[in-house]
Scaffold this active site. Structure first.
Site, PDB file in Angstrom:
ATOM      1  N   LYS A 132      28.148  46.409 109.467  1.00  0.00           N
ATOM      2  CA  LYS A 132      28.859  46.738 110.701  1.00  0.00           C
ATOM      3  C   LYS A 132      29.063  45.513 111.598  1.00  0.00           C
ATOM      4  O   LYS A 132      29.952  45.494 112.433  1.00  0.00           O
ATOM      5  CB  LYS A 132      28.132  47.850 111.439  1.00  0.00           C
ATOM      6  CG  LYS A 132      28.101  49.118 110.595  1.00  0.00           C
ATOM      7  CD  LYS A 132      27.978  50.386 111.376  1.00  0.00           C
ATOM      8  CE  LYS A 132      28.301  51.605 110.548  1.00  0.00           C
ATOM      9  NZ  LYS A 132      27.452  51.787 109.361  1.00  0.00           N
TER      10      LYS A 132
HETATM   11  C1  LIG Z   1      27.828  52.635 108.241  1.00  0.00           C
HETATM   12  C2  LIG Z   1      27.201  52.363 106.924  1.00  0.00           C
HETATM   13  C3  LIG Z   1      27.755  52.838 105.715  1.00  0.00           C
HETATM   14  C4  LIG Z   1      28.978  53.730 105.661  1.00  0.00           C
HETATM   15  O1  LIG Z   1      30.150  53.035 105.983  1.00  0.00           O
HETATM   16  P1  LIG Z   1      31.490  53.843 106.388  1.00  0.00           P
HETATM   17  O2  LIG Z   1      32.452  52.820 106.845  1.00  0.00           O
HETATM   18  O3  LIG Z   1      31.066  54.771 107.497  1.00  0.00           O
HETATM   19  O4  LIG Z   1      31.956  54.587 105.181  1.00  0.00           O
HETATM   20  C5  LIG Z   1      27.137  52.483 104.512  1.00  0.00           C
HETATM   21  N1  LIG Z   1      26.009  51.729 104.516  1.00  0.00           N
HETATM   22  C6  LIG Z   1      25.446  51.268 105.648  1.00  0.00           C
HETATM   23  C7  LIG Z   1      24.208  50.465 105.564  1.00  0.00           C
HETATM   24  C8  LIG Z   1      26.028  51.560 106.902  1.00  0.00           C
HETATM   25  O5  LIG Z   1      25.443  51.098 108.034  1.00  0.00           O
END
Ligand SMILES: *Cc1c(COP(=O)(O)O)cnc(C)c1O
Length: 471
Positions: free
Chosen positions: A112
Site C-alpha cells: 500500500k
Molecule cells: C490490501 C492488501 C491486499 C489486497 O489488495 P487489494 O488491492 O485490496 O486487492 C493484499 N495483501 C496485503 C498485504 C494488503 O495489505
C-alpha cells in the site's frame, strides 16, 4: 485526460479533481474517459530507466496537464525516496518460470506504500496550488492505516484522523500507527469493531455540514490516483522479463481488487499481459465469480491473510464497467441489484470476456501455510500469508502454461509472524525499523462508538491546530 463515473450520472472531471474527491457523487467510481496507450517503441524506450523515471512516464499519461510534468517528476521522486531497497520493487526467481516481486520495501512494509506515498505527496501539491486544506478521515483494520499515516505525517495542509477498532489490531500494526509523532496525525481507538469504524466514517461523510466544514477527503482504495501509482510496477516487472517482445502473466493476492485492476489498466495500455491470476483466501467471492459468472456475498470469515478478508471488492465495479462495454445503465442496474439482493449474474458473453484475461484460485489457511513451508524449504524465501496465496495461485497457472508468471509479494513476512511461526517453526527476522517502534511512545485517544463524540473530537482537534497555526 478526463474521467467519467461508471454510473454515468455526473459530468467528466480532470485528474486533480478526481484525486481530491475520491468517490463520484452519483455513487460510481471514476475511470479514464479513454485508456491511454503505450506503443512497442515507447515501451522499449523505458527499458533501463529508474523506478521514479518510469513512474513519471506512466503516471503523466493518466494525469494530463495537472500537476504539470516537472512538478509530477518531483512528486514521484519524493514518493519512492523512502523505500529501503535500491530497486524499489525487486524481482527474485522462485522457480523455472515463476518470479516474485517484492512490494514491501516501503516505510510500512506493505504494497500500500506504493500508492499512498505518492497520494500523500500529490494531495499536498494540489492543495498548495489551491491554497486550501483538507481533513482526511479513514477507518483501518491494519495495513491501510499505517500506510496513510506515514504518507501524510507532517503535511502542512492535511489533517488525518484514523480510526481503528480498539484491541482488535495486532500490536505491530497498532504501534506502526500510534508511534508516529506528527501534530497533524490523530489516531482514534474506537470502542467497537472495524465495521463500526467504517460506519462512523460513512456517517461523517453523510453529514453535509460537517463534510464541508472540514473539507473531508478520503484515501481509501477506490481513489483513482492509488490505482495509477500501482500500474507502474506491472510495467517494471514485465519490462525486466522481456516485454514488449515477450508476454508475462501476473498472480495477485486480492481483496478490494485495487491491485489487480492496476494490472488490467497496464494491459489496456498495451503491456503484453497474457493472464491476470486472482488469488483468494476462504473469502472467495471473486474466485466463485470467475468460475460461475455469479457474484454472491457470504459471511466474512477471519483468515491468516486479514487484508483479504473482504466480501465486497469495491474496485470490481471498474472491471464490470469495461466488461459490459461501458454501458452505464447496465452497470448501474447490476450494482443496484447487488446492493438489494447481495448477488447478481452477468450475461454469458460478459462472463466469457472476463475469463479471456482473468482466472482465479482459492486457498484456505492450511494450503497457505503449506505454500509458506514449501517455498521456504526450496528457496529460503519467507512469504507472508498474503504473498503465499499469490505464489500458490501462480503455481497452479504454471502447471498449464509456459509463459513466465510474476507473483506479487504484498507484505513483509515479519508483519505476520504468528502465521510464519506456525508454518515454519520460527519467526521472520524483524527489519530494524519495526524493532525500533516497540520502544517508542504511543499516542492515541480512545473514544466511544458514538458518531457525535467522534465529530466533537475532530472539531476540537482541528480548532486547536488552527489556533496553533495562527499563534
Ligand atoms: C490490501 C492488501 C491486499 C489486497 O489488495 P487489494 O488491492 O485490496 O486487492 C493484499 N495483501 C496485503 C498485504 C494488503 O495489505
Amino acid at each position: 485526460m478526463n474521467y467519467i463515473s461508471t454510473r454515468g450520472g455526473v459530468p467528466p472531471i480532470a485528474f486533480d479533481d478526481v484525486t481530491l474527491s475520491g468517490l463520484a457523487p452519483d455513487g460510481g467510481l471514476y475511470v479514464p474517459a479513454a485508456w491511454p496507450s503505450m506503443s512497442g517503441d515507447a515501451l522499449r524506450g523505458l527499458a533501463g530507466c529508474s523506478y521514479a523515471e518510469l513512474a513519471l512516464e506512466i503516471i503523466v499519461r493518466f494525469s494530463g496537464a495537472t500537476p504539470e510534468r516537472t512538478a509530477l517528476a518531483g512528486l514521484v521522486e519524493r514518493a519512492y525516496a523512502r523505500f529501503d531497497h535500491p530497486a524499489i520493487a525487486p524481482l527474485t526467481q522462485l522457480d523455472e518460470r515463476l518470479w516474485f516481486m517484492e512490494l514491501f520495501h516501503g516505510p510500512t512494509f506493505a504494497f500500500k506504500d506504493f500508492a499512498l506515498q505518492f497520494l500523500g505527496a500529490l494531495f499536498e501539491h494540489l492543495l498548495d496550488a489551491r491554497q486550501s486544506r483538507c481533513t482526511i478521515v479513514g477507518a483501518t483494520s491494519g495495513d491501510t492505516g499505517s500506510a496513510a499515516i506515514e504518507a501524510c505525517r507532517g503535511l502542512a495542509r492535511v489533517e488525518l484522523f484514523m480510526l481503528h477498532p480498539a484491541g482488535r489490531v495486532s500490536e505491530v500494526q497498532r504501534r506502526q500507527m500510534t508511534t508516529v509523532d506528527a501534530p497533524n496525525i490523530h489516531n482514534i481507538a474506537l470502542e467497537g469493531t472495524f465495521d463500526d469504524c467504517q460506519a462512523l466514517v460513512k456517517a461523517m461523510f453523510g453529514d453535509t455540514a460537517f463534510r464541508r466544514r472540514h473539507a473531508l477527503s478520503a484515501v481509501n482504495s477506490i481513489n483513482w490516483a492509488r490505482i495509477v501509482a500501482q500500474v507502474v510496477y506491472y510495467f517494471r516487472a514485465a519490462l525486466a522479463l522481456g516485454a514488449p517482445e515477450r508476454g508475462v502473466a501476473f498472480a495477485v493476492p486480492t481483496g478490494n481488487f485495487g491491485n489487480v485492476f492496476a494490472g488490467y489498466a497496464a494491459a489496456r495500455m498495451g503491456l503484453p499481459v497474457t493472464r491476470l491470476i486472482v488469488g483468494s483466501n476462504r473469502n472467495d467471492i471473486l474466485t466463485r465469480f470467475f468460475r460461475s459468472g455469479t457474484m454472491a456475498v457470504e459471511e466474512v470469515v477471519p483468515t491468516l491473510s486479514p487484508s483479504m478478508d473482504i466480501q465486497v471488492s469495491s474496485n470490481f465495479e471498474r472491471l464490470l464497467f469495461e466488461l459490459v462495454d461501458r454501458d452505464h445503465a447496465t452497470l448501474a442496474a447490476t450494482m443496484a441489484r447487488f446492493r438489494a439482493d447481495g448477488h447478481f449474474s452477468v450475461a454469458p458473453d460478459v462472463w466469457h470476456r472476463a475469463r479471456e484475461l482473468f482466472e482465479a484460485h482459492r486457498f484456505d489457511d492450511e494450503e497457505t501455510c503449506a505454500e509458506i513451508r514449501a517455498t521456504f524449504e526450496k528457496t529460503g524465501q519467507i512469504l507472508d500469508p498474503h504473498s503465499a496465496i499469490g505464489v500458490a495461485a501462480a503455481r497452479r497457472h504454471c502447471a498449464t502454461s509456459a509463459t513466465p508468471v510474476i507473483a506479487l509479494g504484498t507484505a513483509h513476512p515479519a508483519k505476520f509472524n504468528d502465521a510464519i511461526e506456525h508454518a515454519i517453526g520460527r519467526p521472520a527476522p524483524l527489519p530494524p525499523r519495526l524493532e525500533h517502534i516497540l520502544e517508542l511512545e504511543e499516542r492515541y485517544d480512545t473514544l466511544a462508538n458514538d458518531v457525535e463524540a467522534v465529530k466533537r473530537f475532530i472539531d476540537s482537534r482541528t480548532a486547536d491546530r488552527a489556533a496553533a497555526a495562527n499563534a
